[in-house]
Design a protein around this motif. Structure first.
Motif, PDB file in Angstrom:
ATOM      1  N   ASP A  53       9.506 -13.798  -5.518  1.00 41.19           N
ATOM      2  CA  ASP A  53      10.698 -12.587  -4.323  1.00 41.19           C
ATOM      3  C   ASP A  53      10.223 -10.994  -3.322  1.00 41.19           C
ATOM      4  OD1 ASP A  53      12.915 -13.969  -5.045  1.00 41.19           O
ATOM      5  OD2 ASP A  53      13.340 -12.551  -6.310  1.00 41.19           O
ATOM      6  N   PHE A  54      10.356 -10.832  -2.185  1.00 39.52           N
ATOM      7  CA  PHE A  54       9.689  -9.464  -1.860  1.00 39.52           C
ATOM      8  C   PHE A  54      10.980  -8.231  -1.956  1.00 39.52           C
ATOM      9  CE2 PHE A  54       6.672 -12.749  -0.351  1.00 39.52           C
ATOM     10  CZ  PHE A  54       5.453 -11.761  -0.986  1.00 39.52           C
ATOM     11  N   PHE A  55      10.337  -7.359  -2.927  1.00 42.59           N
ATOM     12  CA  PHE A  55      12.292  -6.219  -2.812  1.00 42.59           C
ATOM     13  C   PHE A  55      11.703  -4.712  -1.945  1.00 42.59           C
ATOM     14  CE2 PHE A  55      12.766  -9.136  -6.189  1.00 42.59           C
ATOM     15  CZ  PHE A  55      14.589  -8.906  -6.672  1.00 42.59           C
ATOM     16  N   SER A  56      12.106  -4.812  -1.068  1.00 43.85           N
ATOM     17  CA  SER A  56      11.946  -3.170  -0.735  1.00 43.85           C
ATOM     18  C   SER A  56      13.228  -2.265  -0.455  1.00 43.85           C
ATOM     19  CB  SER A  56      11.930  -3.659   1.335  1.00 43.85           C
ATOM     20  OG  SER A  56      10.803  -4.121   1.971  1.00 43.85           O
ATOM     21  N   PHE A  57      12.003  -1.421  -0.954  1.00 46.87           N
ATOM     22  CA  PHE A  57      13.178  -0.018  -0.875  1.00 46.87           C
ATOM     23  C   PHE A  57      12.900   0.983  -0.672  1.00 46.87           C
ATOM     24  CE2 PHE A  57      11.631  -2.973  -4.677  1.00 46.87           C
ATOM     25  CZ  PHE A  57      12.526  -2.677  -5.831  1.00 46.87           C
ATOM     26  N   ASP A  58      14.349   1.594  -0.416  1.00 49.59           N
ATOM     27  CA  ASP A  58      13.592   3.062   0.307  1.00 49.59           C
ATOM     28  C   ASP A  58      13.756   3.842  -0.285  1.00 49.59           C
ATOM     29  OD1 ASP A  58      16.427   3.902  -1.719  1.00 49.59           O
ATOM     30  OD2 ASP A  58      17.923   3.618   0.288  1.00 49.59           O
ATOM     31  N   SER A  59      14.472   5.708  -0.171  1.00 49.66           N
ATOM     32  CA  SER A  59      13.736   6.762  -1.455  1.00 49.66           C
ATOM     33  C   SER A  59      13.971   7.243  -2.013  1.00 49.66           C
ATOM     34  CB  SER A  59      13.179   8.119   0.251  1.00 49.66           C
ATOM     35  OG  SER A  59      14.801   8.308   0.907  1.00 49.66           O
ATOM     36  N   GLU A  81       1.171  -1.505   0.049  1.00 46.79           N
ATOM     37  CA  GLU A  81      -0.289   0.015   0.009  1.00 46.79           C
ATOM     38  C   GLU A  81       0.772   1.570   0.208  1.00 46.79           C
ATOM     39  OE1 GLU A  81      -3.543   1.770   2.724  1.00 46.79           O
ATOM     40  OE2 GLU A  81      -2.979   0.200   2.844  1.00 46.79           O
ATOM     41  N   ASP A  82       2.092   1.429   0.744  1.00 50.30           N
ATOM     42  CA  ASP A  82       2.702   2.697   0.694  1.00 50.30           C
ATOM     43  C   ASP A  82       3.715   2.455  -0.366  1.00 50.30           C
ATOM     44  OD1 ASP A  82       4.647   0.550   1.233  1.00 50.30           O
ATOM     45  OD2 ASP A  82       5.519   0.857   3.459  1.00 50.30           O
ATOM     46  N   GLY A  83       3.556   1.882  -1.375  1.00 47.23           N
ATOM     47  CA  GLY A  83       4.126   1.749  -2.521  1.00 47.23           C
ATOM     48  C   GLY A  83       6.005   1.263  -2.234  1.00 47.23           C
ATOM     49  N   ARG A  84       6.889   1.149  -0.895  1.00 46.26           N
ATOM     50  CA  ARG A  84       8.159   0.561  -1.148  1.00 46.26           C
ATOM     51  C   ARG A  84       8.311  -0.644  -1.162  1.00 46.26           C
ATOM     52  NH1 ARG A  84      10.645   5.202  -0.612  1.00 46.26           N
ATOM     53  NH2 ARG A  84       9.828   6.646   0.800  1.00 46.26           N
ATOM     54  N   THR A  85       7.288  -1.956  -0.990  1.00 45.51           N
ATOM     55  CA  THR A  85       7.426  -3.511  -1.252  1.00 45.51           C
ATOM     56  C   THR A  85       6.449  -3.783  -2.383  1.00 45.51           C
ATOM     57  OG1 THR A  85       7.702  -3.352   0.943  1.00 45.51           O
ATOM     58  CG2 THR A  85       7.465  -5.640  -0.920  1.00 45.51           C
ATOM     59  N   ILE A  86       8.066  -4.607  -3.340  1.00 45.63           N
ATOM     60  CA  ILE A  86       7.122  -5.016  -4.528  1.00 45.63           C
ATOM     61  C   ILE A  86       7.280  -6.835  -4.536  1.00 45.63           C
ATOM     62  CG2 ILE A  86       7.346  -5.305  -7.286  1.00 45.63           C
ATOM     63  CD1 ILE A  86       8.721  -2.609  -7.293  1.00 45.63           C
ATOM     64  N   ALA A  87       6.523  -7.506  -4.218  1.00 42.46           N
ATOM     65  CA  ALA A  87       6.161  -9.063  -5.050  1.00 42.46           C
ATOM     66  C   ALA A  87       6.098  -9.557  -5.954  1.00 42.46           C
ATOM     67  CB  ALA A  87       5.524  -9.296  -3.971  1.00 42.46           C
ATOM     68  N   VAL A  88       7.321 -10.052  -6.711  1.00 47.09           N
ATOM     69  CA  VAL A  88       6.955 -10.666  -7.637  1.00 47.09           C
ATOM     70  C   VAL A  88       7.944 -12.165  -7.801  1.00 47.09           C
ATOM     71  CG1 VAL A  88       9.825  -9.475  -7.966  1.00 47.09           C
ATOM     72  CG2 VAL A  88       8.103  -9.939  -9.933  1.00 47.09           C
ATOM     73  N   GLU A  89       7.092 -12.780  -9.089  1.00 50.84           N
ATOM     74  CA  GLU A  89       7.443 -13.832  -9.490  1.00 50.84           C
ATOM     75  C   GLU A  89       8.643 -13.560 -10.413  1.00 50.84           C
ATOM     76  OE1 GLU A  89       4.629 -17.294  -9.208  1.00 50.84           O
ATOM     77  OE2 GLU A  89       3.915 -15.822 -10.299  1.00 50.84           O
ATOM     78  N   ILE A  90      10.025 -14.651 -10.192  1.00 54.44           N
ATOM     79  CA  ILE A  90      10.741 -14.188 -11.417  1.00 54.44           C
ATOM     80  C   ILE A  90      10.649 -16.144 -11.612  1.00 54.44           C
ATOM     81  CG2 ILE A  90      13.562 -14.069 -11.808  1.00 54.44           C
ATOM     82  CD1 ILE A  90      12.845 -11.871  -9.264  1.00 54.44           C
ATOM     83  N   ASP A  91      11.714 -16.249 -13.327  1.00 60.51           N
ATOM     84  CA  ASP A  91      11.969 -17.778 -13.884  1.00 60.51           C
ATOM     85  C   ASP A  91      13.651 -17.236 -14.098  1.00 60.51           C
ATOM     86  OD1 ASP A  91       9.366 -18.322 -13.992  1.00 60.51           O
ATOM     87  OD2 ASP A  91       8.994 -17.984 -15.858  1.00 60.51           O
ATOM     88  N   LEU A  92      14.249 -18.309 -13.094  1.00 60.37           N
ATOM     89  CA  LEU A  92      16.005 -17.795 -13.181  1.00 60.37           C
ATOM     90  C   LEU A  92      16.312 -19.048 -14.028  1.00 60.37           C
ATOM     91  CD1 LEU A  92      16.491 -17.365  -9.727  1.00 60.37           C
ATOM     92  CD2 LEU A  92      16.500 -15.523 -11.302  1.00 60.37           C
TER      93      LEU A  92
END
Length: 202
Positions: free
Chosen positions: A177-183, A154-165
């Motif tokens: 993968d769950f990626f969380s980002f700073d400003s 909801e806050d736009g800081r974390t993205i959940a994504v499935e990845i084919d490696l």
């Protein structure tokens, strides 16, 4: 003649009599209307008092929504930078590893599928530079994010994504993968989930 002509003195006396008769009626009417008038004043004040917080709340919600959208855009750019780094071709292993590390924040943490936590730049280097990582083994390593299942917090800081490696032996393995980002769009936390799933080579 005086009576028929209507002397000024007689008219003045009639006017005084009429005013004297009307004054009590006007007072009674004023007293009757006063409660309703005074009752409407608190109601109006209450309406204004209630409207002010509502307007402030609306402005706050609108500001938060704009902030969340900006954070989402920053996170999305950070995610793209990560995929560009791990997919980079024509670089030495050292340069590629440095490019990957630059997409992470200094105090980042990376959590492997088995739950092991690797912290900071050294942890990122150890994970992507290990012998088990296909990132350095394959010169044409290019993971494929599944955009149709990607979702944002909801806050736009974390993205959940499935990845084919892609695998060195051929085919793909899917991770979540769950990626969380700073400003600034750098990764502050990466949680990797993997299950036994080898997909056929395309």
């Amino acid at each position: 003649r005086v009576l028929m002509g209507g002397s000024p003195t007689w008219k003045s006396r009639c006017s005084l009599v009429v005013r004297a008769a009307l004054l009590p009626l006007l007072l009674l009417l004023a007293l009757a209307l006063a409660p309703a008038c005074f009752k409407s004043i608190p109601t109006a004040l209450a309406s204004c008092t209630m409207a002010a917080p509502d307007a402030k709340r609306a402005r706050t919600d609108e500001g938060a929504q704009c902030s969340n959208e900006a954070a989402k855009a920053t996170s999305k750019a950070g995610l793209q930078a990560y995929f560009d780094a791990v997919s980079a071709a024509g670089l030495s292993n050292e340069d590629k590893l440095a490019k990957i590390v630059s997409t992470f924040a200094e105090e980042t943490e990376l959590i492997k599928p088995d739950g092991e936590v690797m912290k900071g730049s050294d942890g990122v280097k150890a994970f992507y530079g290990s012998a088990a990582s296909p990132v350095m083994k394959m010169p044409n390593f290019k993971p494929k994010p599944l955009l149709e299942t990607m979702s944002y917090s909801e806050d736009g800081r974390t993205i959940a994504v499935e990845i084919d490696l892609p695998l060195a032996a051929g085919g793909y393995t899917r991770v979540g993968d769950f990626f969380s980002f700073d400003s600034e769009g750098r990764i502050t936390r990466l949680r990797i989930y993997q299950w036994p799933m080898n997909l056929p080579k395309n």
